[in-house]
Design an enzyme around this catalytic site. Structure first.
Site, short mmCIF file in Angstrom:
data_model
loop_
_atom_site.label_atom_id
_atom_site.label_comp_id
_atom_site.label_asym_id
_atom_site.label_seq_id
_atom_site.Cartn_x
_atom_site.Cartn_y
_atom_site.Cartn_z
N ASP A 55 9.91 35.59 31.88
CA ASP A 55 9.21 36.74 31.30
C ASP A 55 7.77 36.36 30.93
OD1 ASP A 55 8.58 39.06 29.67
OD2 ASP A 55 10.73 39.31 29.30
N THR A 94 8.16 44.84 30.72
CA THR A 94 9.33 44.01 31.01
C THR A 94 10.40 44.74 31.81
OG1 THR A 94 8.95 42.80 29.00
CG2 THR A 94 11.15 42.67 29.91
N ASN A 115 9.16 50.45 29.41
CA ASN A 115 10.20 50.00 28.47
C ASN A 115 10.78 51.19 27.72
OD1 ASN A 115 9.98 47.34 29.14
ND2 ASN A 115 8.87 46.72 27.30
N ASP A 179 18.36 42.03 26.68
CA ASP A 179 19.34 42.90 27.34
C ASP A 179 18.75 43.54 28.59
OD1 ASP A 179 17.66 44.78 26.06
OD2 ASP A 179 19.25 45.67 24.84
N ARG A 180 17.50 44.04 28.50
CA ARG A 180 16.94 44.75 29.65
C ARG A 180 16.75 43.83 30.86
NH1 ARG A 180 13.34 44.80 25.43
NH2 ARG A 180 11.27 43.93 25.65
N HIS A 310 3.30 36.86 23.23
CA HIS A 310 3.06 37.95 22.27
C HIS A 310 2.69 37.42 20.89
CE1 HIS A 310 4.11 41.39 24.69
NE2 HIS A 310 5.29 40.91 25.00
N ASP A 351 8.46 39.05 35.49
CA ASP A 351 8.51 40.50 35.41
C ASP A 351 7.12 41.12 35.25
OD1 ASP A 351 8.28 39.26 32.93
OD2 ASP A 351 9.30 40.88 31.87
N HIS A 352 6.16 40.31 34.87
CA HIS A 352 4.76 40.75 34.71
C HIS A 352 3.94 39.53 34.33
CE1 HIS A 352 5.47 40.42 30.41
NE2 HIS A 352 6.51 41.22 30.53
N HIS A 495 0.81 42.84 27.33
CA HIS A 495 0.61 43.11 28.75
C HIS A 495 0.94 44.58 28.96
CE1 HIS A 495 5.00 43.02 28.78
NE2 HIS A 495 4.87 42.01 27.95
ZN LIG Z 1 6.39 41.26 26.83
#
Ligand SMILES: [Zn+2]
Length: 561
Positions: A55, A94, A115, A179-180, A310, A351-352, A495
């Site tokens: 991530d 994400t 999200n 979870d995602r 973050h 994911d980014h 992001h």
């Molecule tokens: Zn993030």
């Protein structure tokens, strides 16, 4: 069961001991087998695919640390390397990012546009939907901890779903920090799907964890309960050891120390990634993934890099410690997998991307970096518009100062037209706003077929646009405007933008015997599904896929069937 010796203080090894995972991790695994048969087009499919998403592991972080990796990431760099991968869409969050990795589809088609997005027709009071929840469950809201995790919003099958449709004996296990991540990569048919929680591991409501997942969760919970002193700073990180004031805190020189029981601190450190990898290794061993008749799939979502980014930005000691820890945890994990003798293939991406804090960007050669103006608050703008036009509140629904914005459904056609025009004018007047684009404009465009490095802003937004779920208009901030105005609590960096620092991610493929090569041209994370499907002879309907197969064999042979 024999307990392997504990050699490292990092968590994979400690947990591996607790979980009786066989093999000895070294932390610095390299492919040192003396004679390995070269992978060719005639080589049978691997017995196990290991899909790893890190991530917020941007192409910039990969480039910065590539020469410093000695563990698992160094091994992957010896394989097929695509340093210019793209999460090509515009809303680089994400959930959308993870939804592209194993579906071969842009968020426009996965349906995971953000999200959080809004459904103003939802039956429940809270119209904000979390991407990975079931809002029809009574008593839920998208607020933290009050939702029912679910895969329902994902509109397309994942690699695991397709593998199991072809051969029900194929096993799919998905483990992640979030979870995602576990859900969007794992899909609907995973045999086991778990993520980290303050209690260790958890899953969908009402799911009974397997004995191995329960055991792993107990070991992880015990690790969370222990305090962690600051990590020693490797020589590779000393140049970044510069404190920088952000609000009333000093960041940039942290050592990732935390108190016992501090789950947030646990998640923002290599410990969390080690926990996911250890749990993944334990579940693989218990279920014998890679040892059966069909190819199996192990999905690992490593979330710590995102939390570190973050909390502290990307250019301090915190991220350096995380990068070194991630590399070592991955090395340890691969060494244990090597010890099983299973023929496995690895794909790793993100994911980014991400972006550093403006305070440090200003010191490091980018004086124009800034935080978003607190006046750019959609609720405040909506109040002005409602007052001016005599319209009722709530008039506008949004999840922050940029992205999808939704007009209230109660408006007449004339009111809607007037409100839309007023909002567009007002948002466009903010100096930090790059553009305001309507859903109608995006709906009229085809999805770009060009390489993602030449996509226009509208192309990027179009790949994130889903007519059933997207906003009435989308606000785009100028590059290097960090959309966090107040740093006094919580995150300092983020992001989600359309800009390349948030879109560019590495894409790495490795298999024992695979001759390495580098392909610096722009490719997409939606290419991963067709690439892996081809590796295991899984036929796809090209009309249902946005990506294309990437040939992983250097020279004239091709792995794309
Ligand atoms: Zn993030």
């Amino acid at each position: 069961m024999e307990t392997p010796p504990v050699k490292l203080k990092y968590l994979t090894t400690a947990l591996a001991a607790a979980l009786c995972i066989t093999g000895t991790g070294t932390g610095f695994a390299q492919d040192s087998a003396p004679s390995v048969a070269k992978v060719t087009a005639a080589t049978p499919p691997p017995k196990l695919i290991v899909m790893i998403a890190v991530d917020q592991f941007s192409a910039d972080l990969f480039a910065q640390y590539r020469g410093h990796f000695t563990g698992g990431l160094a091994r992957l760099v010896s394989g097929a390397v695509f340093p210019s991968g793209y999460q090509s869409h515009g809303a680089t969050e994400t959930c959308p990012g993870h939804s592209t990795i194993l579906t071969g589809n842009h968020p426009a088609h996965t349906g995971i546009i953000a999200n959080n997005y809004f459904d103003l027709t939802a039956a429940r009071e809270d119209k904000r939907l979390y991407c990975a929840e079931d809002e029809t469950v009574a008593g839920t809201s998208s607020g933290s901890g009050k939702y029912a995790p679910s895969v329902n919003h994902l509109l397309v099958p994942t690699l695991g779903d397709l593998m199991k449709a072809r051969d029900p004996k194929a096993q799919v296990v998905s483990v992640a920090g979030k979870d995602r991540a576990a859900i969007m990569m794992g899909g609907r048919k995973a045999d086991e799907l778990v993520w980290l929680a303050p209690t260790g591991l958890t899953s969908y409501r009402g799911t009974l964890l397997s004995p191995t997942a329960t055991q792993a969760g107990t070991a992880i919970a015990a690790a969370i309960a222990q305090p962690r002193p600051g990590l020693p700073l490797p020589a590779d990180c000393t140049a970044q050891d510069i404190g920088i004031p952000v609000g009333d805190r000093v960041l940039g020189n942290g050592r990732l120390a935390r108190d016992g029981g501090d789950f947030r601190g646990f998640m923002a450190s290599p410990e969390a990634d080690g926990a996911v990898l250890a749990a993944g290794a334990a579940l693989r061993q218990a279920r014998k993934l890679g040892e059966g008749p069909a190819t199996d799939l192990l999905i690992l979502g490593l979330s710590a890099t995102d939390y570190v980014g973050h909390n502290s930005g990307t250019e301090g000691t915190e991220m350096c410690l995380q990068m070194m820890g991630l590399d070592r945890e991955l090395g340890d994990f691969f060494a244990r997998l090597d010890a099983t003798g299973i023929d496995y293939a690895v794909a790793l991406t993100a994911d980014h991307g991400g972006h550093d804090i403006p305070e440090r960007n200003r010191q490091n050669g980018w004086p124009a970096a800034e935080r978003v103006d607190a006046a750019l608050d959609p609720d405040a703008v909506a109040k002005v518009v409602a007052d001016k036009l005599g319209l009722p509140q709530p008039l506008l629904y949004s999840d922050g100062p940029f992205g999808d914005m939704y007009l209230a459904k109660t408006l007449t056609a004339a009111q809607r037209k007037a409100a839309m025009a007023e909002f567009i004018n007002r948002f466009r007047a903010f100096p930090q706003v790059e553009a305001v684009v309507t859903g109608e404009e995006l709906a009229a465009r085809p999805i770009s077929k060009q390489a993602p490095d030449v996509w226009s802003m509208l192309d990027k937004l179009r790949a994130s646009y889903n007519p059933q779920r997207s906003g009435d208009f989308i606000v785009v901030l100028k590059p290097r405007v960090t959309p966090i105005a107040d740093t006094s609590r919580g995150y300092v960096a983020t992001h989600g933008s359309v800009w390349d620092y948030d879109r560019r991610v590495p894409m790495l493929f490795w298999r024992k015997g695979l001759a390495g090569f580098e392909q610096p041209n722009a490719v997409m994370t939606v290419d991963i599904l067709p690439t892996l499907a081809s590796l295991i002879g899984l036929t796809l309907d090209a009309n249902k896929i946005d990506g294309r197969c990437l040939d992983l064999l250097s020279g004239p042979e091709s792995s794309c069937r």
